[in-house]
Design an enzyme around this catalytic site. Structure first.
Site, PDB file in Angstrom:
ATOM      1  N   ASP A  51       0.925  -0.719  -0.116  1.00 40.00           N
ATOM      2  CA  ASP A  51      -0.139  -0.373  -0.030  1.00 40.00           C
ATOM      3  C   ASP A  51       0.828   1.263  -0.222  1.00 40.00           C
ATOM      4  O   ASP A  51       1.228   1.640   1.173  1.00 40.00           O
ATOM      5  CB  ASP A  51      -0.703  -0.282   1.333  1.00 40.00           C
ATOM      6  CG  ASP A  51      -1.358   1.037   1.136  1.00 40.00           C
ATOM      7  OD1 ASP A  51      -1.771   2.341   0.500  1.00 40.00           O
ATOM      8  OD2 ASP A  51      -2.289   1.771   2.598  1.00 40.00           O
ATOM      9  N   GLU A 130      30.905  10.814   7.295  1.00 38.78           N
ATOM     10  CA  GLU A 130      30.858  10.826   8.643  1.00 38.78           C
ATOM     11  C   GLU A 130      29.732  11.310   8.841  1.00 38.78           C
ATOM     12  O   GLU A 130      30.026  12.467   9.669  1.00 38.78           O
ATOM     13  CB  GLU A 130      32.331  11.714   8.114  1.00 38.78           C
ATOM     14  CG  GLU A 130      33.919  12.012   7.829  1.00 38.78           C
ATOM     15  CD  GLU A 130      34.448  12.543   7.839  1.00 38.78           C
ATOM     16  OE1 GLU A 130      34.188  14.218   8.513  1.00 38.78           O
ATOM     17  OE2 GLU A 130      35.901  12.848   7.700  1.00 38.78           O
ATOM     18  N   GLU A 132      28.033  12.245  12.240  1.00 42.16           N
ATOM     19  CA  GLU A 132      27.872  11.683  13.709  1.00 42.16           C
ATOM     20  C   GLU A 132      26.611  11.746  14.481  1.00 42.16           C
ATOM     21  O   GLU A 132      25.333  11.935  13.871  1.00 42.16           O
ATOM     22  CB  GLU A 132      28.214  13.620  14.601  1.00 42.16           C
ATOM     23  CG  GLU A 132      30.180  13.909  13.643  1.00 42.16           C
ATOM     24  CD  GLU A 132      29.998  15.464  13.193  1.00 42.16           C
ATOM     25  OE1 GLU A 132      31.285  15.276  13.601  1.00 42.16           O
ATOM     26  OE2 GLU A 132      29.473  15.843  14.160  1.00 42.16           O
ATOM     27  N   GLU A 212      33.791  12.180  19.674  1.00 45.99           N
ATOM     28  CA  GLU A 212      33.178  13.284  19.077  1.00 45.99           C
ATOM     29  C   GLU A 212      33.414  14.351  19.886  1.00 45.99           C
ATOM     30  O   GLU A 212      33.282  14.868  21.500  1.00 45.99           O
ATOM     31  CB  GLU A 212      31.725  13.771  17.967  1.00 45.99           C
ATOM     32  CG  GLU A 212      32.274  13.408  16.826  1.00 45.99           C
ATOM     33  CD  GLU A 212      33.214  14.620  16.750  1.00 45.99           C
ATOM     34  OE1 GLU A 212      33.434  15.430  16.673  1.00 45.99           O
ATOM     35  OE2 GLU A 212      34.560  14.096  15.069  1.00 45.99           O
ATOM     36  N   GLU A 220      31.366   9.907  16.163  1.00 48.95           N
ATOM     37  CA  GLU A 220      31.237   9.500  14.763  1.00 48.95           C
ATOM     38  C   GLU A 220      32.645   8.086  14.585  1.00 48.95           C
ATOM     39  O   GLU A 220      33.079   7.618  15.676  1.00 48.95           O
ATOM     40  CB  GLU A 220      32.325  10.161  14.799  1.00 48.95           C
ATOM     41  CG  GLU A 220      32.529  11.019  12.698  1.00 48.95           C
ATOM     42  CD  GLU A 220      33.283  11.994  12.507  1.00 48.95           C
ATOM     43  OE1 GLU A 220      33.079  13.017  12.863  1.00 48.95           O
ATOM     44  OE2 GLU A 220      34.358  11.745  11.317  1.00 48.95           O
ATOM     45  N   HIS A 269      29.967  15.511   7.064  1.00 51.61           N
ATOM     46  CA  HIS A 269      30.327  16.489   6.118  1.00 51.61           C
ATOM     47  C   HIS A 269      30.211  15.486   5.796  1.00 51.61           C
ATOM     48  O   HIS A 269      30.504  13.955   5.607  1.00 51.61           O
ATOM     49  CB  HIS A 269      32.064  16.361   6.932  1.00 51.61           C
ATOM     50  CG  HIS A 269      31.731  17.274   7.962  1.00 51.61           C
ATOM     51  ND1 HIS A 269      33.025  17.209   9.473  1.00 51.61           N
ATOM     52  CD2 HIS A 269      31.080  17.985   8.377  1.00 51.61           C
ATOM     53  CE1 HIS A 269      32.296  18.273  10.377  1.00 51.61           C
ATOM     54  NE2 HIS A 269      31.880  18.812   9.310  1.00 51.61           N
ATOM     55  N   ARG A 339      38.670  24.108   8.493  1.00 51.96           N
ATOM     56  CA  ARG A 339      37.040  23.248   8.205  1.00 51.96           C
ATOM     57  C   ARG A 339      36.672  24.657   8.546  1.00 51.96           C
ATOM     58  O   ARG A 339      34.813  24.615   9.123  1.00 51.96           O
ATOM     59  CB  ARG A 339      37.755  22.622   9.691  1.00 51.96           C
ATOM     60  CG  ARG A 339      38.317  21.071   9.950  1.00 51.96           C
ATOM     61  CD  ARG A 339      38.800  20.275  10.443  1.00 51.96           C
ATOM     62  NE  ARG A 339      38.605  19.042  10.354  1.00 51.96           N
ATOM     63  CZ  ARG A 339      40.024  18.088  10.068  1.00 51.96           C
ATOM     64  NH1 ARG A 339      40.291  19.284   9.540  1.00 51.96           N
ATOM     65  NH2 ARG A 339      40.091  17.003   9.710  1.00 51.96           N
ATOM     66  N   GLU A 358      35.082  18.126   0.337  1.00 49.83           N
ATOM     67  CA  GLU A 358      34.263  17.756   1.686  1.00 49.83           C
ATOM     68  C   GLU A 358      33.154  18.867   1.397  1.00 49.83           C
ATOM     69  O   GLU A 358      33.661  20.217   1.787  1.00 49.83           O
ATOM     70  CB  GLU A 358      35.156  17.343   2.995  1.00 49.83           C
ATOM     71  CG  GLU A 358      34.409  17.700   4.221  1.00 49.83           C
ATOM     72  CD  GLU A 358      35.511  17.781   5.275  1.00 49.83           C
ATOM     73  OE1 GLU A 358      35.206  16.789   6.382  1.00 49.83           O
ATOM     74  OE2 GLU A 358      35.974  18.455   5.411  1.00 49.83           O
ATOM     75  N   ARG A 360      31.150  20.915   3.918  1.00 54.99           N
ATOM     76  CA  ARG A 360      30.643  20.501   5.562  1.00 54.99           C
ATOM     77  C   ARG A 360      29.336  21.019   6.090  1.00 54.99           C
ATOM     78  O   ARG A 360      29.305  20.863   7.173  1.00 54.99           O
ATOM     79  CB  ARG A 360      31.489  21.293   5.930  1.00 54.99           C
ATOM     80  CG  ARG A 360      33.220  21.026   5.921  1.00 54.99           C
ATOM     81  CD  ARG A 360      34.301  21.266   6.047  1.00 54.99           C
ATOM     82  NE  ARG A 360      34.053  21.885   8.194  1.00 54.99           N
ATOM     83  CZ  ARG A 360      34.730  20.671   8.923  1.00 54.99           C
ATOM     84  NH1 ARG A 360      34.786  19.617   8.344  1.00 54.99           N
ATOM     85  NH2 ARG A 360      34.533  20.700  10.044  1.00 54.99           N
TER      86      ARG A 360
END
Length: 470
Positions: A51, A130, A132, A212, A220, A269, A339, A358, A360
């Site tokens: 369904d 990654e 967390e 973390e 993580e 990330h 970062r 990456e 972020r």
């Protein structure tokens, strides 16, 4: 694995049942199970009915019949079922037309991979998220006409440093100091290792696990990169395993982006790159060892970031984390090693195979099939239009003054802002029929009516502190 091999696999492992898993539009696995007596090769072509009107964001009740078609390549033994159970991830098709269902997130991801190949730019998009998450010891919450509250607790949280525990042995993790002390401060080493072992049992290659930054059990676990659909499949197994191992230990795990006030939230990330055959296309002799193609991809991500946020930071709570001046990168700039930028170029290895970007600002509330597909489509749009990302920003962006940040755009400050951006900017997602107008409209309508409106209508507990005595 072929259908015949998937049937033999179940018998070789003495499976007693077969579980069919598929994804609703918002990102939650659904499933149903059949006995082995009903399991045969024909299911991989004929499918099984269900369904579709009972699945979030899917069919109206007058057109509710749908089919699941299991993917034999996804066959594994579910590690949490007491009786041996084969698990298969499924695609969704219309029972009348036999067409792939446009609102099936896995179908969208498969179309994104097909579109990449059709462009001739490359043939594989690799993703390495990654995710967390928090592992709590207790959670309670409620919202009704006369009260609204949440209460979370963790034995390692610093707010319990004064709690009577008969005895309290101290060793609580201070705010923002969870990255990454050894035991006895880190109380969850063995739980995370057990999670990794379960992931390996279902075929996920894990690179590392650790505590973390935040207090109260933030963790993580990093998976080795995979192609888009395989990684989205793996992310679902990842969440399933994390939650079930936590529950096995009498704890609860959450991928909610910002459950704790005053400490770091949980991001996801996303490392990503494009290859053609055995050639990594992001490696070059430009800034950060990147190619011109990679720079165009970065420009696509930055250009479409406000719209992307509707899929990669998809909850109202996501924007408790994406706040200017705090831990999450909200400024739409790129940089190597940095970062504090929304897009970072990792510099761990000079190998061309390690060259990647990456992104972020995503968080783990993201539906991987949709989020990865949307980021790939944004990057490809940047390549196809040869967009320029501008100059890198190699400073600590968190330390810049408002004047210095004047020309640097940022992600939206609310889910409503990201939905408005998606309404205005989604043509790049429609290429190759990867996303459809129907999917975009359904996503926006659901988020507004089922998530934003209920929040708008309810007083926030902190408003009593601010306004009760006005």
């Amino acid at each position: 694995m072929t259908p015949k091999e998937a049937v033999r696999f179940a018998r070789d492992h003495q499976a007693e049942a077969v579980d069919f898993k598929f994804m609703d539009l918002l990102g939650t696995w659904q499933h149903f199970t059949i006995p082995m007596s009903e399991y045969e090769e024909a299911l991989f072509e004929e499918g099984l009915g269900f369904d579709g009107s009972s699945i979030r964001g899917w069919q109206p009740i007058n057109a509710s019949d749908m089919l699941v078609i299991p993917d034999p390549a996804t066959a594994v033994i579910d590690p949490f079922c007491e009786r041996p159970t084969l698990s298969l991830i499924c695609n969704i098709v219309d029972p009348i037309t036999k067409e792939e269902y446009s609102r099936d997130p896995r179908n969208i991801a498969r179309k994104a991979e097909a579109y990449l190949k059709s462009t001739g730019i490359g043939d594989t998009a690799y993703f390495g998220p990654e995710p967390e998450f928090f592992i709590f010891d207790d959670v309670r919450y409620d919202q009704n006409q006369h009260e609204g509250y949440y209460h979370i607790d963790s034995n390692e949280a610093v707010w319990n440093s004064g709690r009577k525990e008969s005895p309290n042995l101290g060793s609580k993790i201070r705010y923002k100091e969870g990255y990454f002390p050894v035991a006895p401060l880190d109380t969850q080493q063995d739980i995370r290792t057990e999670m990794v072992q379960y992931m390996e049992r279902v075929g996920i290659r894990v690179e590392r696990q650790h505590h973390e930054v935040a207090t109260a059990g933030q963790a993580e676990i990093d998976m080795r990169f995979m192609s888009l659909v395989k990684m989205a499949d793996a992310l679902q197994w990842f969440k399933y395993i994390v939650k079930n191992v936590a529950r096995k230990h009498g704890k609860t795990a959450t991928f909610m982006p910002k459950p704790i006030f005053g400490d770091n939230g949980s991001g996801m990330h996303c490392h990503q790159s494009i290859w053609k055959g055995e050639k990594p296309l992001f490696a070059g002799d430009g800034y950060g060892g990147m190619s011109e193609l990679a720079m165009h991809y970065i420009a696509g991500i930055l250009t479409h970031a406000p719209a992307l946020c509707a899929f990669v930071a998809p909850t109202g709570n996501s924007y408790r984390r994406l706040v200017p001046g705090f831990e999450a990168p909200v400024n739409l700039a790129y940089s190597s090693r940095n970062r504090s930028a929304a897009v970072r170029i990792p510099m761990y290895s000079p190998s061309p195979k390690a060259k990647r970007i990456e992104v972020r600002f995503p968080d783990p509330a993201c539906n991987g099939y949709l989020g990865f597909s949307a980021m790939l489509m944004a990057g490809l749009d940047g390549i196809e239009r040869k967009l320029n990302p501008g100059n890198p920003l190699d400073k600590d962006i968190y330390a810049l003054t408002p004047e210095e940040l004047k020309g640097v755009p940022s992600v939206p400050g609310t889910l409503e802002g990201s939905l408005q951006a998606l309404e205005k900017d989604h043509a790049f997602l429609l290429k190759g029929d990867v996303f459809t107008e129907d999917v975009i409209e359904t996503w926006i309508e659901w988020k507004r009516t089922k998530e934003l409106d209920p929040l708008r209508l309810r007083p926030h507990p902190h408003e009593f502190s601010l306004y009760y005595d006005v």
